[in-house]
Design a protein around this motif. Structure first.
Motif, mmCIF file in Angstrom:
data_model
loop_
_atom_site.group_PDB
_atom_site.id
_atom_site.type_symbol
_atom_site.label_atom_id
_atom_site.label_comp_id
_atom_site.label_asym_id
_atom_site.label_seq_id
_atom_site.Cartn_x
_atom_site.Cartn_y
_atom_site.Cartn_z
ATOM 1 N N TYR A 40 0.823 -1.191 0.000
ATOM 2 C CA TYR A 40 0.000 0.000 0.000
ATOM 3 C C TYR A 40 0.875 1.265 0.000
ATOM 4 C CZ TYR A 40 -3.858 -3.117 1.337
ATOM 5 O OH TYR A 40 -4.796 -4.103 1.370
ATOM 6 N N PRO A 41 0.438 2.318 -0.682
ATOM 7 C CA PRO A 41 1.232 3.557 -0.725
ATOM 8 C C PRO A 41 1.291 4.227 0.640
ATOM 9 C CG PRO A 41 -0.911 3.879 -1.761
ATOM 10 C CD PRO A 41 -0.793 2.416 -1.493
ATOM 11 N N LYS A 42 2.358 4.981 0.856
ATOM 12 C CA LYS A 42 2.503 5.717 2.111
ATOM 13 C C LYS A 42 1.621 6.960 2.140
ATOM 14 C CE LYS A 42 7.228 4.415 3.442
ATOM 15 N NZ LYS A 42 7.407 3.306 2.500
ATOM 16 N N SER A 58 4.820 -2.420 6.162
ATOM 17 C CA SER A 58 4.120 -3.619 6.625
ATOM 18 C C SER A 58 2.664 -3.654 6.199
ATOM 19 C CB SER A 58 4.194 -3.707 8.155
ATOM 20 O OG SER A 58 3.525 -2.599 8.757
ATOM 21 N N LYS A 59 2.129 -2.557 5.695
ATOM 22 C CA LYS A 59 0.718 -2.495 5.322
ATOM 23 C C LYS A 59 0.593 -2.860 3.849
ATOM 24 C CE LYS A 59 0.063 -1.230 9.506
ATOM 25 N NZ LYS A 59 1.460 -1.397 9.973
ATOM 26 N N ALA A 60 -0.046 -3.976 3.603
ATOM 27 C CA ALA A 60 -0.025 -4.539 2.257
ATOM 28 C C ALA A 60 -1.155 -5.534 2.070
ATOM 29 C CB ALA A 60 1.320 -5.227 2.007
ATOM 30 N N CYS A 61 -1.226 -6.037 0.856
ATOM 31 C CA CYS A 61 -2.184 -7.075 0.486
ATOM 32 C C CYS A 61 -1.422 -8.157 -0.272
ATOM 33 C CB CYS A 61 -3.274 -6.460 -0.380
ATOM 34 S SG CYS A 61 -4.339 -7.632 -1.214
ATOM 35 N N ASN A 62 -1.689 -9.402 0.045
ATOM 36 C CA ASN A 62 -1.058 -10.521 -0.647
ATOM 37 C C ASN A 62 -2.152 -11.494 -1.069
ATOM 38 O OD1 ASN A 62 1.038 -11.978 -1.718
ATOM 39 N ND2 ASN A 62 1.757 -12.822 0.219
ATOM 40 N N LEU A 63 -2.136 -11.880 -2.331
ATOM 41 C CA LEU A 63 -3.219 -12.686 -2.894
ATOM 42 C C LEU A 63 -2.686 -13.994 -3.454
ATOM 43 C CD1 LEU A 63 -6.076 -11.497 -5.224
ATOM 44 C CD2 LEU A 63 -4.492 -13.251 -6.069
ATOM 45 N N VAL A 72 -11.947 -15.235 -0.096
ATOM 46 C CA VAL A 72 -11.806 -15.059 1.346
ATOM 47 C C VAL A 72 -10.745 -13.984 1.577
ATOM 48 C CG1 VAL A 72 -11.119 -16.121 3.535
ATOM 49 C CG2 VAL A 72 -12.433 -17.447 1.852
ATOM 50 N N ILE A 73 -11.102 -12.939 2.318
ATOM 51 C CA ILE A 73 -10.155 -11.897 2.712
ATOM 52 C C ILE A 73 -10.003 -11.948 4.222
ATOM 53 C CG2 ILE A 73 -9.646 -9.430 2.788
ATOM 54 C CD1 ILE A 73 -11.175 -9.057 0.234
ATOM 55 N N ALA A 74 -8.798 -12.243 4.680
ATOM 56 C CA ALA A 74 -8.516 -12.322 6.118
ATOM 57 C C ALA A 74 -7.446 -11.303 6.451
ATOM 58 C CB ALA A 74 -8.027 -13.732 6.486
ATOM 59 N N GLY A 75 -7.591 -10.639 7.594
ATOM 60 C CA GLY A 75 -6.537 -9.694 7.908
ATOM 61 C C GLY A 75 -6.702 -8.940 9.202
ATOM 62 N N ASP A 76 -5.606 -8.291 9.567
ATOM 63 C CA ASP A 76 -5.599 -7.334 10.669
ATOM 64 C C ASP A 76 -5.998 -5.998 10.055
ATOM 65 O OD1 ASP A 76 -5.139 -5.562 12.686
ATOM 66 O OD2 ASP A 76 -3.020 -6.031 12.964
ATOM 67 N N MET A 77 -7.252 -5.658 10.237
ATOM 68 C CA MET A 77 -7.787 -4.459 9.595
ATOM 69 C C MET A 77 -7.759 -3.247 10.516
ATOM 70 S SD MET A 77 -10.707 -6.206 7.252
ATOM 71 C CE MET A 77 -10.316 -7.726 6.348
ATOM 72 N N THR A 132 -4.436 -9.251 4.389
ATOM 73 C CA THR A 132 -4.153 -7.827 4.351
ATOM 74 C C THR A 132 -3.880 -7.293 5.747
ATOM 75 O OG1 THR A 132 -4.916 -5.682 3.518
ATOM 76 C CG2 THR A 132 -6.563 -7.073 4.577
ATOM 77 N N HIS A 133 -3.090 -6.229 5.792
ATOM 78 C CA HIS A 133 -2.805 -5.510 7.037
ATOM 79 C C HIS A 133 -3.012 -4.035 6.739
ATOM 80 C CE1 HIS A 133 0.079 -4.986 10.733
ATOM 81 N NE2 HIS A 133 -1.154 -4.595 10.982
ATOM 82 N N LEU A 134 -4.019 -3.434 7.387
ATOM 83 C CA LEU A 134 -4.366 -2.045 7.140
ATOM 84 C C LEU A 134 -3.705 -1.122 8.165
ATOM 85 C CD1 LEU A 134 -8.200 -2.403 6.391
ATOM 86 C CD2 LEU A 134 -6.256 -2.710 4.830
#
Length: 285
Positions: A100-102, A116-121, A185-190, A138-140
């Motif tokens: 994700y952009p800064k 560390s904030k990103a998405c992996n598929l 399925v989307i799992a993450g620390d949002m 994902t980690h938001l």
């Protein structure tokens, strides 16, 4: 029919032991804690896990300990958001990582610390049933965006999480177009609870369903969070609703009734491993 256990897990980005842990005769180093995370995998045997805050040293220890324990896991690189999956059961068809952009237009400061904030598929095929599905971790962004008096307040944080999740959904749509609109399925620390700007987007605009609401056999109401960190392990799990949790799982185009269980894994030994309990679902489709 595919029967799968799918999980999200923030493992706490920490490599070396901390002074306050040492003073208590304890060890929070990656070398030590990853043995505990391996224990979690042995006890739950998830089929796919979306990780957050798993740094390169932690990943190396994890894979080493997997080999020692003869666990059938492979890892898809994703900086601090790798995907771990059972290579004996699943074939990897496609994968893409998105950092994700800064910057966020209209707001000052960075909205991505330590990259560390990103998405992996990952797009997977069940080797037995042939069913194809998309799994995303994902980690938001984490700061508070609604209370200027809060210690971690940063204007634009709510908007940043919504924007990041929108980017994740756009990435998913790219691979749904390629693989026939298969289940997602989307799992993450949002880093936000239900009713927030980000989770309202994924539910009301993107058409995803919270796995808690989709589960037909069991759905925990626990938050799955504790205070484990630099000061030491947590004494207990926080008593709060899943609606206030940071860690969530969302599903889309899963056949009705296919999400059987939505749960969090909160044994006492985990209080010294991470501040986030693993969140997982059992699905059949």
């Amino acid at each position: 029919m595919s029967k799968l256990r799918l999980m999200g897990q923030n493992q706490w980005n920490n490599t070396a032991n901390r002074q306050k842990w040492e003073e208590k005769g304890l060890d929070c180093s990656a070398a030590h804690r990853m043995k505990g995370h391996i224990r979690v995998f042995k006890e739950l045997m998830p089929d796919v896990v979306g990780g957050q805050e798993i740094n390169k040293e932690m990943q190396l220890y994890f894979m080493l300990y997997c080999q020692e324990e003869k666990l059938p896991y492979s890892m898809i690189w994703g900086n601090m958001t790798p995907i771990i999956y059972r290579a004996d059961k699943l074939e990897l068809l496609d994968t893409e990582y998105l950092l994700y952009p800064k910057a966020l237009e209209g707001f000052e400061g960075s909205f991505n610390d330590a990259d560390s904030k990103a998405c992996n598929l990952g797009v997977f095929r069940d080797k037995e049933s042939g069913k194809v599905f998309i799994f995303v971790t994902t980690h938001l962004w984490w700061r508070n965006g609604s209370n200027p008096q809060y210690y971690s307040y940063q204007a634009g944080s709510d908007e940043a999480r919504a924007y990041q999740l929108r980017l994740a959904v756009e990435l998913v749509n790219k691979y749904r177009a390629k693989h026939g609109n298969c289940p997602v399925v989307i799992a993450g620390d949002m880093n936000t609870g239900t009713g927030s700007l980000a989770l309202d987007f994924i539910e009301k605009e993107a058409g995803y369903i919270h796995a808690h609401d989709a589960a037909v056999d069991f759905a925990t109401g626990e938050k799955g969070y504790c205070s484990c960190g630099g000061d030491g392990p947590a004494p207990k799990w926080q008593d709060a609703s899943y609606t206030t949790a940071d860690d969530h799982i969302y599903v889309k185009d899963m056949p009705e009734g296919s999400v059987k269980r939505f749960d969090r894994y909160c044994p006492d030994y985990y209080l010294s491993l991470s501040d986030h309990a693993p969140v997982w679902i059992d699905v059949e489709f």
